[in-house]
Design a protein around this motif. Structure first.
Motif, short mmCIF file in Angstrom:
data_model
loop_
_atom_site.label_atom_id
_atom_site.label_comp_id
_atom_site.label_asym_id
_atom_site.label_seq_id
_atom_site.Cartn_x
_atom_site.Cartn_y
_atom_site.Cartn_z
N TRP A 187 -92.11 32.03 -32.51
CA TRP A 187 -93.26 31.88 -33.35
C TRP A 187 -92.99 30.91 -34.61
O TRP A 187 -90.91 31.92 -35.32
N ARG A 188 -92.59 30.20 -35.41
CA ARG A 188 -92.83 29.56 -36.71
C ARG A 188 -93.95 28.93 -37.71
O ARG A 188 -94.69 29.34 -36.85
N VAL A 189 -93.73 29.19 -38.90
CA VAL A 189 -94.70 28.85 -39.79
C VAL A 189 -94.91 27.31 -40.71
O VAL A 189 -93.68 27.15 -40.51
N ALA A 190 -95.68 26.35 -40.61
CA ALA A 190 -95.50 24.85 -40.50
C ALA A 190 -97.20 24.69 -41.22
O ALA A 190 -98.26 24.96 -40.64
N PRO A 191 -96.34 23.57 -42.08
CA PRO A 191 -98.52 22.90 -42.59
C PRO A 191 -98.94 22.50 -41.28
O PRO A 191 -98.48 21.70 -39.77
N ALA A 192 -100.16 22.63 -41.09
CA ALA A 192 -100.88 22.08 -40.38
C ALA A 192 -100.39 20.59 -40.09
O ALA A 192 -100.23 20.08 -38.32
N GLN A 193 -100.42 19.57 -40.89
CA GLN A 193 -99.83 18.02 -41.01
C GLN A 193 -98.96 17.67 -39.51
O GLN A 193 -98.99 17.01 -38.87
N ALA A 194 -97.67 18.13 -40.13
CA ALA A 194 -96.62 18.51 -39.26
C ALA A 194 -97.02 19.44 -37.89
O ALA A 194 -96.36 19.40 -36.80
N VAL A 195 -97.93 20.32 -37.37
CA VAL A 195 -98.38 21.22 -35.72
C VAL A 195 -98.47 19.64 -35.20
O VAL A 195 -97.84 19.65 -34.48
N LEU A 196 -99.56 18.73 -35.70
CA LEU A 196 -100.14 17.90 -35.28
C LEU A 196 -98.75 16.76 -34.82
O LEU A 196 -98.86 15.74 -33.85
N ASP A 197 -97.91 16.10 -35.74
CA ASP A 197 -96.96 15.30 -35.51
C ASP A 197 -96.11 15.52 -34.38
O ASP A 197 -96.27 14.91 -33.50
N THR A 198 -96.00 17.21 -33.85
CA THR A 198 -95.70 17.66 -32.38
C THR A 198 -96.16 16.93 -31.60
O THR A 198 -95.83 17.45 -30.52
N ALA A 199 -97.39 17.02 -31.70
CA ALA A 199 -98.55 16.41 -30.81
C ALA A 199 -98.55 15.44 -30.84
O ALA A 199 -99.84 15.15 -29.82
N ARG A 200 -98.83 14.52 -31.26
CA ARG A 200 -98.43 12.94 -31.42
C ARG A 200 -98.71 12.21 -30.63
O ARG A 200 -99.57 11.73 -29.73
N ARG A 201 -97.64 12.65 -29.00
CA ARG A 201 -97.46 11.99 -28.02
C ARG A 201 -98.85 12.76 -26.67
O ARG A 201 -98.92 11.66 -25.71
N LEU A 202 -99.56 13.39 -27.29
CA LEU A 202 -101.00 14.08 -26.29
C LEU A 202 -101.68 13.68 -26.79
O LEU A 202 -103.02 13.75 -25.94
N ARG A 203 -101.79 12.84 -27.76
CA ARG A 203 -103.04 12.01 -28.15
C ARG A 203 -103.46 11.30 -26.90
O ARG A 203 -102.91 10.09 -25.98
N TYR A 204 -104.92 11.31 -26.81
CA TYR A 204 -105.61 10.34 -25.53
C TYR A 204 -107.02 9.86 -27.03
O TYR A 204 -107.80 10.62 -27.94
N VAL A 205 -107.25 9.30 -26.15
CA VAL A 205 -108.26 8.17 -27.64
C VAL A 205 -110.10 8.88 -26.41
O VAL A 205 -110.00 8.48 -25.47
N VAL A 206 -111.09 8.72 -27.64
CA VAL A 206 -112.33 8.71 -26.61
C VAL A 206 -113.12 7.73 -27.37
O VAL A 206 -112.79 7.76 -28.69
N ARG A 207 -113.94 7.41 -26.56
CA ARG A 207 -115.02 6.04 -27.45
C ARG A 207 -116.53 7.77 -27.39
O ARG A 207 -116.73 7.35 -26.41
N PRO A 208 -116.46 7.72 -28.05
CA PRO A 208 -118.28 7.90 -28.07
C PRO A 208 -118.94 7.21 -28.16
O PRO A 208 -119.23 6.39 -27.74
N THR A 209 -120.37 8.03 -27.19
CA THR A 209 -121.05 7.28 -26.17
C THR A 209 -122.56 7.74 -27.73
O THR A 209 -123.45 6.45 -27.29
N GLU A 210 -122.59 8.89 -28.11
CA GLU A 210 -124.17 9.28 -28.83
C GLU A 210 -123.56 8.73 -29.93
O GLU A 210 -122.75 7.21 -30.64
N ARG A 211 -125.80 8.49 -30.57
CA ARG A 211 -125.34 7.13 -31.37
C ARG A 211 -125.95 7.88 -32.77
O ARG A 211 -127.07 9.01 -32.24
#
Length: 390
Positions: A239-263
């Motif tokens: 376990w390590r402590v890190a800023p939330a921004q840095a945590v998400l930097d490690t998850a960038r490769r797991l991003r996927y695109v969502v196209r909202p359909t709701e108006r």
């Protein structure tokens, strides 16, 4: 067979639900007049304009007394509004929204200089906290807290003039939000998620208090918020402590695109990318390093509007079983509420209370919330919900 209700059917059913607690006929008449005036008066929703708009200028004094000096309780009306709206759509959420209401002078209850979350600057006015019902079809405020600065609580002359209740003591903004949570949990389904923005407060303490409770929450945080991440699989370091921004930097490769359909009102449709990471909150200060017993695991959700840039939004949630697309819909509801406050909220007079009393402010905000709900239901033609159709 279900029928489609007319706008007047919606108005009639809503008023019947809202004003059932009024014991006297004249109170129900005044409440309906006030709401109608909020909806149709031109310009500022002053008592004089409201009375003129509903065709009863001679009743101006009666309407003023009904809001500022009468003794009817606003809490049952708010509860009735929340209950009515909860029947509208099962896929909905509560959204807590801090608002700033600019005011000239210093005599209106609660007025002081403070930082406005709307304009991102220091203003003179009232600082309030609201809880909104939000679905993809209907949005409306249901409960309010007015934050009173110390000067309003310690100055006995000013306090007496504003008719501030004796039992009311100093509270923090976080206490105001907690009170709103209590309201909707008493009034409705405790499993309905609550969305709120925790940026700009004492995040460490506030997040700990929020997630110490089991109720489902989706909380917006800043990129600087310190979180605990399990790094054993990636580096073997545990376990390590890190800023939330840095945590998400490690998850960038797991991003996927969502196209909202709701108006959703006021929001343009756009492709969004999301990514999530499993995190915890750090232990409170003073505890030994590595003691990450703060509840359970949480999920960090990043939302990208531009894939070439860092995430535009970061949200923390305890709704582990919800897929990212569902969490994203909840965060969009929060944006819809903010838009509604700035548009329809202004149109129905949520910023226009002109009296000076604490009690009057709460009664005005209650009736303006009812007017907001009535306007929203009319504009969406929401007639298929329970209580509006047969």
């Amino acid at each position: 067979m279900r029928r489609v209700a007319s706008s007047e059917d919606i108005v009639t059913d809503l008023c019947a639900a809202l004003f059932a607690e009024f014991r006297r006929y004249d109170q129900r008449i005044r409440a309906r007049q006030y709401m109608d005036g909020l909806l149709c008066a031109e310009g500022r929703k002053s008592i004089a304009n409201i009375a003129a708009a509903v065709g009863v200028p001679g009743d101006e004094q009666r309407l003023h007394h009904f809001v500022s000096s009468s003794h009817w309780a606003w809490s049952p009306v708010r509860k009735a509004l929340a209950t009515f709206l909860e029947q509208e759509d099962a896929t909905s959420a509560w959204v807590a929204l801090p608002v700033s209401i600019p005011k000239g002078g210093e005599h209106t209850v609660g007025v002081a200089r403070h930082f406005s979350p709307d304009g991102r600057q220091v203003v003179n006015g009232q600082r309030a906290y609201s809880m909104w019902y939000a679905s993809e079809r209907v949005v409306a405020p249901v409960s309010w807290r007015l934050h009173l600065p110390d000067a309003w609580l310690t100055d006995h002359r000013r306090r007496a003039k504003a008719e501030v209740p004796e039992e009311l003591s100093a509270v923090t903004p976080e206490d105001c939000v907690a009170g709103l949570f209590d309201d909707v949990h008493r009034w409705g389904d405790p499993r309905r998620p609550v969305a709120l923005d925790a940026r700009g407060v004492d995040e460490h303490r506030h997040l700990g208090e929020l997630f110490d409770q089991d109720a489902p929450k989706v909380v917006r945080i800043s990129g600087r918020t310190r979180l605990v991440i399990d790094d054993r699989d990636r580096t073997g370091r545990g376990w390590r402590v890190a800023p939330a921004q840095a945590v998400l930097d490690t998850a960038r490769r797991l991003r996927y695109v969502v196209r909202p359909t709701e108006r959703q009102e006021g929001l343009r449709r756009m492709p969004l990318a999301t990514a999530t990471a499993c995190v915890r909150l750090p232990a409170p200060p003073g505890q030994e390093r590595g003691a990450y017993e703060r509840p359970s695991r949480l999920s960090l959700l990043g939302v990208w509007h531009d894939l070439r840039r860092p995430p535009a939004e970061l949200w923390l949630t305890n709704m582990h079983e919800s897929p990212p697309a569902s969490l994203l819909r909840t965060t969009r509801l929060a944006r819809t509420v903010t838009h509604g406050w700035r548009t329809r909220g202004e149109a129905v007079g949520l910023r226009d209370y002109e009296g000076r009393s604490f009690q009057g402010w709460h009664r005005h905000m209650t009736l303006a919330s009812c007017a907001y709900a009535m306007s929203a239901l009319r504009s969406t033609g929401a007639a298929q919900c329970s209580g509006l159709s047969a």
